[in-house]
Design a protein around this motif. Structure first.
Motif: not given
Length: 327
Positions: A137-166
């Protein structure tokens, strides 16, 4: 018999003369359509955060590395920088408080990969490359992209920093959305690199517009809109309000204009002028294009002043350049 022999010799002589004229003509045709001499290594990228991104890409290019590796390594720098509020980790969220990321990558063989509406992964550009290299494929989106990333061993983490949340909670007080030229979160990092072997690749990655509707995807992960590379001609990438870029398939347009003989600068300007012609409210938005041909020549153009880009090659030491603009 003698007449036949004369006719044969005459035809042979005429054929020899014809061939002697054809060969130079064929040689000139081959010369006209031969690939230009490689103009690399050179790397260009959008906005101020293109400077550290270029430095990372140059470490690979200067050692004779491949342009694809260079653009991935380059854009990973702002992706991982929490002080960059428009890309990756540190990106400002949508109106529901979610940091959603988009990215695409394209190599010298016309292969491409993309992810969109992806949450929880700091380096979407590397996931996009895995989509290109490991899936049909060329593009994966949303939950499908997430599942693929996990299968490929990419670490999942919270990206919302304190400054961004503020910043998000401050926005919620009025919850009004109106882009501000060169200030709103559309400062995508887009990069094009030409290696010493004359091969070009490109990458584009963003957290998109701040306070966007949940699920919104802009031009950045769309091949032909946010990024396009053709090693017969060159490459182009975009930044700014993605909806306007998508409407004209902007980066593909720039490359095709270069194919027709326009310089990178001329092609970028023509694409911006097309947006202005088709977009009634163009004064309220910013769009910029950045392009490079296979000779290593580059150019950029935007609707408004304020768009800049970084350049690094053997003669230019990671210089930040203000793009020309229409207004």
């Amino acid at each position: 018999m003698m007449n036949s022999r004369r006719r044969f010799l005459r035809r042979s002589a005429l054929s020899a003369l014809a061939l002697s004229g054809v060969r130079p003509a064929l040689a000139s045709v081959r010369s006209a359509f031969s690939s230009p001499a490689p103009g690399g290594p050179v790397v260009i990228s959008t906005w101020n955060h293109g400077v550290p991104a270029n430095s990372a890409a140059w470490e690979i290019l200067n050692k004779g590395g491949r342009s694809l590796d260079a653009v991935e390594a380059g854009v990973r720098v702002p992706e991982g920088d929490p002080t960059v509020s428009t890309v990756g980790y540190g990106g400002w969220p949508d109106r529901d408080g979610h940091v959603t990321l988009d990215a695409c990558i394209m190599d010298e063989q016309d292969r491409c990969g993309s992810v969109a509406f992806l949450e929880g992964f700091k380096h979407p550009i590397s996931i996009a490359r895995r989509v290109m290299e490991k899936t049909p494929h060329v593009m994966l989106v949303g939950e499908g992209a997430r599942q693929f990333a996990l299968e490929e061993g990419f670490p999942e983490e919270n990206l919302l920093t304190a400054d961004a949340e503020k910043a998000w909670k401050e926005w919620l007080k009025d919850a009004k959305y109106k882009p501000v030229i060169n200030i709103e979160n559309h400062d995508t990092i887009s990069m094009l690199a030409l290696d010493k072997n004359g091969k070009m690749s490109g990458a584009c990655t963003t957290s998109g517009m701040s306070w966007k509707m949940h699920g919104r995807v802009g031009d950045s992960p769309i091949i032909g809109a946010g990024l396009f590379v053709d090693n017969e001609v060159g490459g182009a990438c975009a930044t700014g309000v993605g909806e306007a870029v998508i409407r004209i398939v902007g980066s593909h347009m720039v490359v095709e204009l270069m194919r027709q003989g326009n310089s990178p600068q001329q092609a970028c300007q023509a694409a911006v002028e097309r947006i202005i012609k088709k977009y009634p409210d163009f004064r309220d938005i910013q769009v910029g294009f950045l392009a490079m041909n296979m000779k290593g020549e580059y150019g950029a153009y935007a609707i408004h002043p304020g768009f800049n880009y970084a350049v690094k090659n053997q003669k230019v030491d990671n210089q930040l350049i203000d793009a020309k603009s229409k207004l």
